[in-house]
Design an enzyme around this catalytic site. Structure first.
Site, PDB file in Angstrom:
ATOM      1  N   LYS A   1       0.840  -1.184   0.000  1.00  0.00           N
ATOM      2  CA  LYS A   1       0.000   0.000   0.000  1.00  0.00           C
ATOM      3  C   LYS A   1       0.882   1.243   0.000  1.00  0.00           C
ATOM      4  CE  LYS A   1      -4.232  -1.575   0.075  1.00  0.00           C
ATOM      5  NZ  LYS A   1      -5.270  -1.188  -0.893  1.00  0.00           N
TER       6      LYS A   1
ATOM      7  N   ASP B   1      -0.222  -0.415  -4.652  1.00  0.00           N
ATOM      8  CA  ASP B   1      -1.628  -0.016  -4.763  1.00  0.00           C
ATOM      9  C   ASP B   1      -1.789   1.360  -4.140  1.00  0.00           C
ATOM     10  OD1 ASP B   1      -4.360   0.234  -4.854  1.00  0.00           O
ATOM     11  OD2 ASP B   1      -4.787  -1.378  -3.445  1.00  0.00           O
TER      12      ASP B   1
ATOM     13  N   GLU C   1      -1.449  -0.526  -9.091  1.00  0.00           N
ATOM     14  CA  GLU C   1      -2.903  -0.702  -9.017  1.00  0.00           C
ATOM     15  C   GLU C   1      -3.606   0.625  -8.728  1.00  0.00           C
ATOM     16  OE1 GLU C   1      -6.074  -3.024  -6.097  1.00  0.00           O
ATOM     17  OE2 GLU C   1      -4.133  -3.953  -6.542  1.00  0.00           O
TER      18      GLU C   1
ATOM     19  N   ASP D   1      -8.852  -1.335 -10.248  1.00  0.00           N
ATOM     20  CA  ASP D   1      -9.634  -1.937  -9.175  1.00  0.00           C
ATOM     21  C   ASP D   1     -10.926  -1.148  -8.983  1.00  0.00           C
ATOM     22  OD1 ASP D   1     -10.721  -3.001  -6.861  1.00  0.00           O
ATOM     23  OD2 ASP D   1      -9.121  -2.346  -5.540  1.00  0.00           O
TER      24      ASP D   1
ATOM     25  N   LYS E   1     -13.204  -8.486  -7.529  1.00  0.00           N
ATOM     26  CA  LYS E   1     -13.612  -8.873  -6.183  1.00  0.00           C
ATOM     27  C   LYS E   1     -15.039  -9.392  -6.214  1.00  0.00           C
ATOM     28  CE  LYS E   1     -10.431  -5.582  -4.080  1.00  0.00           C
ATOM     29  NZ  LYS E   1     -10.233  -4.348  -3.297  1.00  0.00           N
TER      30      LYS E   1
END
Length: 332
Positions: A107, A138, A164, A188, A212
């Site tokens: 992250k 991400d 991401e 995403d 997801k």
């Protein structure tokens, strides 16, 4: 047909599970669990989501607990380690919780933190997995195009697998991709929060998609999106309990090709779970299996009464929206 609201709330359990490290501003993960004819299922949209968005998560929960079984193509799914936006000194201890994982998702772009901190964290992750490992980052939409390009230049020594969702819009993702950084772009939020989850693929704005199960309406609905998008995918999760991760594992097991490790190892981020056999990474992968929920653990980690009432009101509001659509719980 849509199960009745009584079927959903009569024996519903709401849990509050503490996280080992703060993640995207969350210290405790709340979730509603209920047992359907096919087994335990999960409804856990983030608390800030309004019913219109959260109802898709309910559609997924119903699909997993009441819908048709999807035949898995594999019984194990390779997964990545997930590294919160922590100080670089904490990296090795966190990654030790993911035995055998060859990939780390880091992250970055956490509000209030610096690019220098991101670089230090990514460097520590690369040192941990070595030259043969994979490191992805991400940014959760927190960078502009210019900030993304500057960050990718600073992170170039660490051979990123992909970046991401660096920016918010499809046009910005396309601009990053067109800049020719050599780092693939994954989408995403531009998939799971979009009115049209295929728009980013049609625009040529991403090299791969992060998929997801819960935000996309369940295994069957997400599998259709994968098929129609025609891009490589990474199946991921949203800090689910092991029940929600099981749903993700069944989705990953239904995808014909998985060139990238999946983000389904996040039970390692929880300090508690709802089963005595959590879906933890082992040998760099998780099993594709249903979860045997432990009633004693549900009671031990039950959310306070006011939070349980809030979640029951929430599922009623989402159920009403699905009911208005004629009871359909799989998007066409």
């Amino acid at each position: 047909m849509l199960p009745s609201i009584d079927d959903l709330v009569r024996d519903a359990h709401v849990v509050a599970l503490p996280l080992r490290n703060r993640f995207r501003g969350v210290d405790v993960r709340e979730a509603l669990l209920v047992e359907g004819p096919r087994g335990w299922t999960e409804f856990s949209p983030f608390v800030e989501y309004e019913p219109a968005e959260a109802s898709t998560w309910l559609r997924a929960a119903i699909d997993f607990g009441w819908g048709d079984e999807t035949a898995p193509l594999r019984d194990r799914v390779p997964v990545n380690a997930t590294l919160p936006a922590v100080d670089a000194a904490l990296v090795a201890g966190i990654l030790d919780r993911y035995p055998g994982c060859r990939t780390v998702k880091v992250k970055v772009a956490e509000p209030g933190q610096s690019l220098a901190g991101d670089v230090a964290r990514v460097r520590a992750a690369r040192e941990y997995v070595g030259a043969a490992g994979r490191v992805r980052v991400d940014a959760n939409m927190h960078w502009s195009v210019d900030e993304t390009l500057a960050a990718l230049e600073a992170l170039a020594p660490f051979d990123l697998e992909y970046v991401e969702q660096p920016c918010r819009t499809v046009a910005e993702l396309a601009a990053v991709r067109a800049a020719g950084t050599g780092v693939p772009v994954a989408a995403d939020e531009s998939v799971r929060k979009a009115a049209d989850p295929l728009a980013v693929a049609r625009a040529g704005a991403a090299d791969l998609l992060v998929i997801k199960a819960q935000p996309l309406g369940g295994v069957a609905a997400a599998t259709r999106i994968v098929r129609e998008a025609g891009l490589p995918v990474v199946v991921s999760s949203a800090i689910d309990t092991s029940v929600g991760l099981s749903m993700g594992a069944y989705l990953a097991a239904a995808v014909p090709a998985l060139p990238h490790d999946c983000g389904l190892g996040t039970a390692a981020m929880l300090n508690a779970d709802v089963t005595r056999e959590p879906l933890l990474p082992s040998g760099g992968a998780v099993d594709v299996r249903r979860i045997d929920v432990d009633i004693d653990l549900l009671r031990q980690h039950a959310a306070p009464a006011e939070r349980r009432a809030w979640w029951l009101d929430r599922i009623r509001a989402c159920h009403a929206l699905l009911d208005e659509n004629g009871g359909a719980y799989r998007p066409e």
